[in-house]
Enzyme design. Structure first.
Site, PDB file in Angstrom:
ATOM      1  N   ARG A 158       0.843  -1.203   0.000  1.00  8.93           N
ATOM      2  CA  ARG A 158       0.000   0.000   0.000  1.00  8.93           C
ATOM      3  C   ARG A 158       0.878   1.253   0.000  1.00  8.93           C
ATOM      4  O   ARG A 158       0.519   2.271  -0.582  1.00  8.93           O
ATOM      5  CB  ARG A 158      -0.954   0.026   1.196  1.00  8.93           C
ATOM      6  CG  ARG A 158      -1.788   1.264   1.171  1.00  8.93           C
ATOM      7  CD  ARG A 158      -3.004   1.386   2.086  1.00  8.93           C
ATOM      8  NE  ARG A 158      -3.205   0.428   3.109  1.00  8.93           N
ATOM      9  CZ  ARG A 158      -2.630   0.466   4.326  1.00  8.93           C
ATOM     10  NH1 ARG A 158      -1.803   1.444   4.636  1.00  8.93           N
ATOM     11  NH2 ARG A 158      -2.902  -0.454   5.214  1.00  8.93           N
ATOM     12  N   LYS A 166      -5.188   9.734 -18.875  1.00 12.06           N
ATOM     13  CA  LYS A 166      -5.393  10.441 -20.137  1.00 12.06           C
ATOM     14  C   LYS A 166      -4.174  10.261 -21.041  1.00 12.06           C
ATOM     15  O   LYS A 166      -3.868   9.159 -21.425  1.00 12.06           O
ATOM     16  CB  LYS A 166      -5.720  11.906 -19.849  1.00 12.06           C
ATOM     17  CG  LYS A 166      -6.772  12.099 -18.735  1.00 12.06           C
ATOM     18  CD  LYS A 166      -8.149  11.623 -19.125  1.00 12.06           C
ATOM     19  CE  LYS A 166      -9.166  11.618 -17.983  1.00 12.06           C
ATOM     20  NZ  LYS A 166      -9.331  12.849 -17.250  1.00 12.06           N
TER      21      LYS A 166
HETATM   22  C1  LIG Z   1      -9.449  13.135 -15.910  1.00 10.16           C
HETATM   23  C2  LIG Z   1      -8.889  14.332 -15.261  1.00 10.16           C
HETATM   24  C3  LIG Z   1      -8.657  14.361 -13.885  1.00 10.16           C
HETATM   25  C4  LIG Z   1      -9.022  13.217 -12.973  1.00 10.16           C
HETATM   26  O1  LIG Z   1      -8.364  12.024 -13.304  1.00 10.16           O
HETATM   27  P1  LIG Z   1      -9.007  10.584 -12.997  1.00 10.16           P
HETATM   28  O2  LIG Z   1      -7.944   9.637 -13.369  1.00 10.16           O
HETATM   29  O3  LIG Z   1     -10.266  10.478 -13.808  1.00 10.16           O
HETATM   30  O4  LIG Z   1      -9.308  10.557 -11.518  1.00 10.16           O
HETATM   31  C5  LIG Z   1      -8.101  15.516 -13.347  1.00 10.16           C
HETATM   32  N1  LIG Z   1      -7.781  16.580 -14.125  1.00 10.16           N
HETATM   33  C6  LIG Z   1      -7.996  16.572 -15.449  1.00 10.16           C
HETATM   34  C7  LIG Z   1      -7.637  17.778 -16.253  1.00 10.16           C
HETATM   35  C8  LIG Z   1      -8.549  15.456 -16.068  1.00 10.16           C
HETATM   36  O5  LIG Z   1      -8.784  15.467 -17.390  1.00 10.16           O
END
Ligand SMILES: *Cc1c(COP(=O)(O)O)cnc(C)c1O
Length: 382
Positions: A47, A197
């Site tokens: 963890r 992303k």
């Molecule tokens: C998707 C996103 C997040 C959050 O990320 P997760 O992996 O979905 O928790 C934060 N900031 C931006 C700009 C994003 O596009």
């Protein structure tokens, strides 16, 4: 070495035992204690930490020019770990226009937890200066370009203001990626990414990343939050993230070049009232973006769809319904292009106009994407 080389070879690591070019996946949740009751390997329980993270954390720290990186279970886990490392009563500034889930968490949970959260127009230096409370403001959070209007914040100017007031500057750089902006070079103390992303880039995992300028006490608190709250990434996801980062520069440059073409194509379109993209000369953030982003303006843009009686909401939703190449889905940064009616996602209080479609441009042929959006706009207006 250039970042392209670092990314492509994942820092050139070879597995010492097997000479494998790609790393093994360590799945163990626990580690053997030495006979003298010590943990000389430095690991006790997964963890807190995991050898499956080492390579990905060093690659992203290197690409961002920071001292260390840390992987998290999601972008939200990474971002909230920063705020949870503050103390109750601390004042923080966050942008009015920002990633919606994080804004919700700040307003609904961080405030319950004792943080004084103030939303400001982060693109307006005078507004930031007057909102800062020297000695009380501990963190300024910036997102640039910011969801879903792609407003641009000057990182260097904001970092200077934050530092004068004794606050840290953290930048959500999910959309810019280290390909176009390295916030630490502009004065940021922390960089955050939704690894979900562009860093991973294939819409097949959820992950978060933080990179710190310095291995200081605040960073140690952030790592402690990860270990104790438990927003820890899985080993297989860490391995996939490292694999995704090998092609980061190719993918992100291709997406950005296509986004630029799409933005220019629809900028003067009879069925589109506005294209929001920092790569368009004359757009509000263009001058700052041109200084701060190197080699492109990213793969994210929004279009506002014209409609009958001045309301483009129905036409925007109908346009999204008629695309076939673009996929109707939330998220961003994958190889496939996504389209969404953002106000429907964000709900009450959203800064997204009702006629806005958010576009995440992938790495398909830009002509295919333009033709598909053209026919969808025409059918929505038929
Ligand atoms: C998707 C996103 C997040 C959050 O990320 P997760 O992996 O979905 O928790 C934060 N900031 C931006 C700009 C994003 O596009």
């Amino acid at each position: 070495m250039k970042p392209e080389t670092i990314a492509a070879q994942a820092l050139g690591w070879i597995d010492e035992q097997t000479r494998a070019i790609t790393p093994p996946i360590h799945m163990s949740s626990t580690y053997l204690r030495d006979t003298d009751n010590q943990y000389r390997s430095g690991r006790a329980y997964a963890r807190a930490d995991n050898p499956a993270f080492d390579q990905a954390e060093r690659v992203i720290a290197e690409l961002e020019g920071g001292a260390q990186g840390a992987l998290f279970a999601s972008g939200m886990a990474a971002a909230t770990a920063v705020f949870q490392s503050l103390a109750p009563g601390d004042h923080v500034l966050a942008p009015k226009v920002m990633y919606w889930s994080l804004r919700n968490w700040l307003m609904n949970f961080a405030t319950n937890w004792g943080l004084q959260v103030e939303l400001v127009d982060m693109t307006d230096a005078a507004a930031v200066r007057s909102a800062l409370q020297p000695g009380k403001t501990r963190l300024v959070w910036v997102e640039t370009p910011a969801n879903p209007l792609w407003s641009v914040t000057d990182i260097a100017a904001t970092a200077a203001l934050a530092h004068q007031a004794g606050a840290r500057l953290a930048v959500d750089s999910t959309v810019a990626t280290p390909v176009f902006t390295r916030p630490i070079e502009h004065g940021a103390d922390l960089v955050m990414h939704a690894g979900t992303k562009y860093l991973n880039g294939h819409s097949d995992l959820i992950a978060g990343v933080l990179v710190t300028r310095e291995d200081d006490d605040f960073w140690k608190r952030v790592k402690t939050v990860r270990a104790q709250v438990g927003g820890t990434l899985g080993s297989f996801e860490a391995w996939l993230l490292l694999r995704g980062m090998r092609t980061l520069y190719l993918r992100v440059r291709a997406a950005s070049a296509a986004a630029q073409r799409i933005a220019e194509h629809f900028a003067q379109h009879e069925l589109v009232s506005a294209v929001l993209y920092p790569g368009l000369p004359g757009s509000p953030g263009h001058d700052v973006a041109a200084r701060q982003m190197r080699g492109g303006f990213g793969g994210m843009l929004s279009i506002r769809v014209k409609g009958d009686a001045g309301s483009g909401e129905a036409a925007a939703i109908a346009t999204a319904a008629h695309v076939t190449v673009w996929k109707r889905a939330t998220s961003l940064g994958g190889t496939e292009s996504l389209i969404e009616h953002r106000a429907s996602v964000e709900g009450a209080g959203t800064p997204a106009p009702a006629d806005l479609l958010r576009l995440s441009v992938g790495i398909e042929d830009a002509g295919d994407l333009i033709a598909d959006l053209e026919q969808a706009l025409r059918r929505a207006h038929a």
